[in-house]
Design an enzyme around this catalytic site. Structure first.
Site, mmCIF file in Angstrom:
data_model
loop_
_atom_site.group_PDB
_atom_site.id
_atom_site.type_symbol
_atom_site.label_atom_id
_atom_site.label_comp_id
_atom_site.label_asym_id
_atom_site.label_seq_id
_atom_site.Cartn_x
_atom_site.Cartn_y
_atom_site.Cartn_z
ATOM 1 N N GLU A 62 -11.801 -1.461 7.960
ATOM 2 C CA GLU A 62 -13.109 -1.964 8.329
ATOM 3 C C GLU A 62 -14.391 -1.851 7.383
ATOM 4 O OE1 GLU A 62 -14.534 -1.271 12.725
ATOM 5 O OE2 GLU A 62 -13.361 0.313 11.930
ATOM 6 N N ASP A 84 -12.793 -6.927 9.639
ATOM 7 C CA ASP A 84 -12.060 -6.181 10.298
ATOM 8 C C ASP A 84 -10.666 -6.749 9.917
ATOM 9 O OD1 ASP A 84 -10.632 -4.191 11.772
ATOM 10 O OD2 ASP A 84 -10.982 -5.058 13.674
HETATM 11 N N1 DCP Z 1 -3.532 2.405 13.867
HETATM 12 C C1 DCP Z 1 -2.909 3.778 13.870
HETATM 13 N N2 DCP Z 1 -2.910 4.229 15.126
HETATM 14 C C2 DCP Z 1 -3.470 3.796 16.186
HETATM 15 C C3 DCP Z 1 -4.457 2.743 16.084
HETATM 16 C C4 DCP Z 1 -4.389 2.040 14.752
HETATM 17 O O1 DCP Z 1 -2.141 4.209 13.159
HETATM 18 N N3 DCP Z 1 -3.554 4.333 17.528
HETATM 19 C C5 DCP Z 1 -3.618 2.085 12.525
HETATM 20 C C6 DCP Z 1 -2.737 0.746 12.474
HETATM 21 C C7 DCP Z 1 -3.776 -0.322 12.499
HETATM 22 C C8 DCP Z 1 -4.627 0.115 11.747
HETATM 23 O O2 DCP Z 1 -4.831 1.372 11.794
HETATM 24 O O3 DCP Z 1 -2.903 -1.550 11.707
HETATM 25 C C9 DCP Z 1 -6.132 -0.746 12.006
HETATM 26 O O4 DCP Z 1 -6.357 -0.411 13.432
HETATM 27 P P1 DCP Z 1 -7.209 -1.670 14.330
HETATM 28 O O5 DCP Z 1 -7.673 -0.844 15.562
HETATM 29 O O6 DCP Z 1 -7.901 -2.196 13.456
HETATM 30 O O7 DCP Z 1 -5.884 -2.477 14.661
HETATM 31 P P2 DCP Z 1 -5.139 -3.725 13.960
HETATM 32 O O8 DCP Z 1 -5.784 -4.000 12.710
HETATM 33 O O9 DCP Z 1 -3.730 -3.320 13.924
HETATM 34 O O10 DCP Z 1 -5.004 -4.849 14.815
HETATM 35 P P3 DCP Z 1 -6.550 -5.658 15.269
HETATM 36 O O11 DCP Z 1 -6.084 -7.207 14.467
HETATM 37 O O12 DCP Z 1 -6.579 -5.794 16.746
HETATM 38 O O13 DCP Z 1 -7.426 -5.327 14.589
#
Ligand code: DCP
Length: 711
Positions: free
Chosen positions: A161, A58
């Protein structure tokens, strides 16, 4: 031969392929499931007796990393990616770990984030068509996938992912260079978190990891896991080197455990779940945090059985769980309580569906049909572009179009009623998707408002739309030999919805059957469906360790009510190459023609089936059936003799569709003789004597309408 008939037949073939698995039976099962709280119920898959090594990778604060790569001066600074709008500085969709330390959360608005962390850098998501354009992030995700896919079976689970089946790689390593024989173990490996690992007093963490990995007396399962740890650390380093992105990973013996572990130590770390640590991991895990238990099933476990953690499930026998939830789901629950899951890594690098969505929070809620139509047109345009790209580059077609919306009624006590989701067979072409999406919306709105709801033109309308999304699902590879259909699709993608002669009028009717076949969202899904503005994605799947990461980029089974209709926004690697549609189409058509040279055309397949021998009796039977009973036969498909079963099976194998699934309305548009011929192709046991069907031996045959490519 008039060209419009060829178009109709081509349309028929298109419909036939698009009907691959959009069967009425699917839809009705689906309805039943919804009503009986059986929708999306998890099914147990037996774990293989062989030990597997599975990783879930991830990316860390993914959109932030993509933006930081673009603007390296942002690295190390508290940063967030924001979906900008005028309301309180827009919504945060990705937050860097530096910003998280200052208390910034994804649920915040830009203004709130600034208040919490004045030095935060807010970067706006690119915008196209008045909504977020995620292509930059999609193609960045593809870069990562292309690296990881080299290591073994790889399943792209969302935009950032991936699941990897590393069993073969781990076995090879164990045979050739087992960890215990390694003199040097990489630092990244030594930073791994191994659940349940014991540390002797005063032992250095890394030394303990080294000892665990190099244990000579470890059982084979742990030895394979140790190999997995080394392989994943190496892959993560490679991803960092080639893309500049960090990622975290979970390594375990199945997907469920690997996914749970990957979020436990973020960013840029990996967590390992040996068998011996499974019980402890699950014992305190809230049931609602488990994949597929976030919705009604999880709630039922809590309220009906008093189960709060996965560990609590251990007190119930398999039979007891089966009594409550049916045989499959009961066994599935019994299994997950023990960390057992046979779900396989799919070996899929392409998305299972495409979606485009936008939210309209607060005062921006839509309140007129014309604004809804405007936005549906934008979303459909984006969806159509992605479908064209998928068709062109991956030779895949989608067959179901689904509309989701979230809404409220301002003057109604029933304001929490869910806006129903609606699906219909997907027709390619921007205008068609736009038309169908709007029709679906109107059907859903009628249902939502009820019999006494607003009438068109009624100024007293009380509905408000706070989110809209369109998605295309049930994506399949085009069978070989259909290059003419490819051309059809290509022209449909750029042409107006109807052919010049106006004969291809495959309008999606909002008849009761069409609308009833639609799904109704599950109660817990409404907010999850589109809770971010413009992101074009739906989110669910709470993350175990990071409370603020309670979302995921794939709607997966427990969000979208259509079976396997996943609103996924996973790009193709090639989608990044977004040159103009016209340019791309022209070039690719040529490539496609070259590629298909020498391939059998669709007519060859028809001809082959026509050659199937049939008894005279069967032929006569069919010639006397009424059109009504023919329809019944057409959809009931009851073959008794073995030969015909084999033909049926062969057809299904070759085409990958079920006879019952073909849209009767498309069929009805064909001239009578063609209908007969197609019917005999579809139902060889009811075959007519096609040689007599025209009598004059002229242009009645399907073959005539489907000239081979090289003509
Ligand atoms: N995303 C989005 N809207 C959301 C959640 C996520 O557009 N409500 C997008 C932005 C994130 C990406 O999807 O960067 C991946 O989501 P993740 O849930 O994997 O979260 P992150 O990668 O940002 O953070 P983490 O390091 O906690 O996985």
């Amino acid at each position: 031969m008039p060209s419009h008939w060829r178009a109709i037949i081509t349309q028929y073939a298109f419909s036939l392929i698009c009907s691959l698995s959009v069967s009425l039976s699917d839809y009705s099962d689906f309805r039943t499931q919804q009503l009986q709280f059986r929708g999306d119920m998890p099914v147990a898959r037996p774990e293989t007796s062989d030990v597997r090594v599975i990783a879930h990778v991830d990316m860390d604060c993914f959109y932030v990393q993509v933006e930081q790569r673009k603007q390296p001066e942002l690295r190390g600074l508290p940063t967030a990616v924001v979906q900008y709008n005028e309301w309180q500085g827009g919504g945060l969709i990705a937050v860097s770990y530096e910003a998280r330390k200052c208390g910034v959360k994804r649920s915040m608005r830009g203004d709130e984030a600034k208040a919490a962390c004045p030095e935060i850098q807010l970067v706006q998501v690119p915008v196209a068509r008045g909504k977020a354009d995620l292509n930059l992030y999609r193609s960045a995700g593809s870069e990562v996938v292309s690296i990881l896919a080299q290591s073994g079976k790889c399943e792209r689970a969302s935009i950032d992912e991936v699941y990897l089946d590393l069993t073969d790689a781990a076995e090879s390593m164990l045979a050739d260079a087992p960890p215990e024989s390694l003199e040097l173990i990489d630092e990244e490996v030594l930073k791994s978190h191994i659940l349940g690992m014991s540390r002797k007093d005063g032992d250095d963490f890394k030394e303990s990891v080294r000892d665990w990995i190099c244990r000579k007396d470890a059982d084979r399962r742990d030895k394979l896991l140790s190999c997995g740890i080394i392989i994943v650390a190496e892959l993560r380093k490679q991803v960092l080197k080639e893309t500049e992105f960090t990622c975290s990973a979970g390594i375990a013996h199945n997907k469920m455990l690997a996914k749970l572990a990957s979020g436990m130590n973020k960013p840029a770390q990996q967590t390992v779940v040996p068998y011996s640590a499974v019980q402890e991991l699950l014992s305190s895990l809230p049931v609602k945090k488990m994949k597929q238990l976030g919705g009604k099933l999880g709630t039922s476990l809590q309220t009906d059985l008093g189960v709060d953690t996965v560990g609590d499930l251990l007190q119930f026998s398999e039979t007891k769980l089966q009594e409550h939830y049916g045989i499959n789901t009961g066994t599935w629950l019994w299994n997950i309580a023990r960390g057992i899951s046979g779900e396989e890594v799919q070996g899929r690098l392409l998305p299972k569906s495409h979606g485009s969505g936008k939210t309209f929070p607060g005062p921006r809620a839509l309140k007129s049909l014309s604004t809804v139509q405007h936005w549906l047109n934008q979303l459909s345009e984006e969806l159509s572009e992605r479908l064209s790209s998928d068709l062109e580059l991956n030779k895949r077609i989608a067959s179901t179009l689904t509309l989701h919306a979230s809404a409220f009624k301002s003057r109604d006590s029933d304001s929490h009623k869910k806006f129903p989701s609606k699906s219909c067979p997907l027709r390619y072409g921007v205008t068609k998707i736009q038309e169908d999406a709007f029709n679906l919306f109107q059907a859903a709105l009628r249902e939502y408002m009820g019999p006494f709801g607003s009438k068109p033109g009624n100024k007293q309308e009380t509905w408000r739309i706070t989110g809209l999304s369109v998605s295309a699902s049930k994506i399949v590879d085009i069978p070989s030999g259909t290059s003419s259909i490819m051309r059809y699709f290509q022209s449909q993608s750029t042409a107006p919805s109807r052919s010049a002669d106006g004969c291809v009028q495959d309008h999606v009717e909002m008849t009761p059957s069409a609308t009833e076949g639609c799904s109704v969202q599950r109660s817990t899904e409404a907010q999850a469906i589109i809770h971010e503005e413009d992101t074009g994605v739906t989110y669910t799947l709470p993350n175990f360790e990071n409370p603020d990461k309670d979302i995921d980029l794939v709607s997966k089974e427990d969000v979208v009510s259509c079976p396997s209709s996943e609103v996924t926004v996973i790009p193709t690697q090639l989608e990044s190459n977004r040159s103009t549609q016209t340019k791309r189409t022209g070039r690719k058509i040529n490539n496609q023609n070259e590629k298909n040279r020498g391939m059998p055309s669709i007519v060859d397949i028809f001809k082959n089936y026509n050659a199937t021998p049939l008894s005279k009796q069967e032929t006569q039977e069919d010639s006397t059936v009424s059109s009504t009973s023919r329809r019944a036969n057409f959809s009931s498909s009851s073959h008794s003799n073995k030969v015909n079963q084999e033909v049926e099976e062969r057809r299904e194998t070759d085409w990958g569709y079920k006879i019952d699934e073909i849209d009767q309305s498309v069929f009805d548009e064909l001239p009578a003789e063609i209908q007969r011929e197609l019917r005999s192709f579809l139902h060889p046991n009811k075959r007519l004597n096609t040689s007599k069907s025209k009598g004059d031996g002229s242009t009645s045959s399907i073959a005539h309408y489907f000239p081979p490519l090289n003509r």
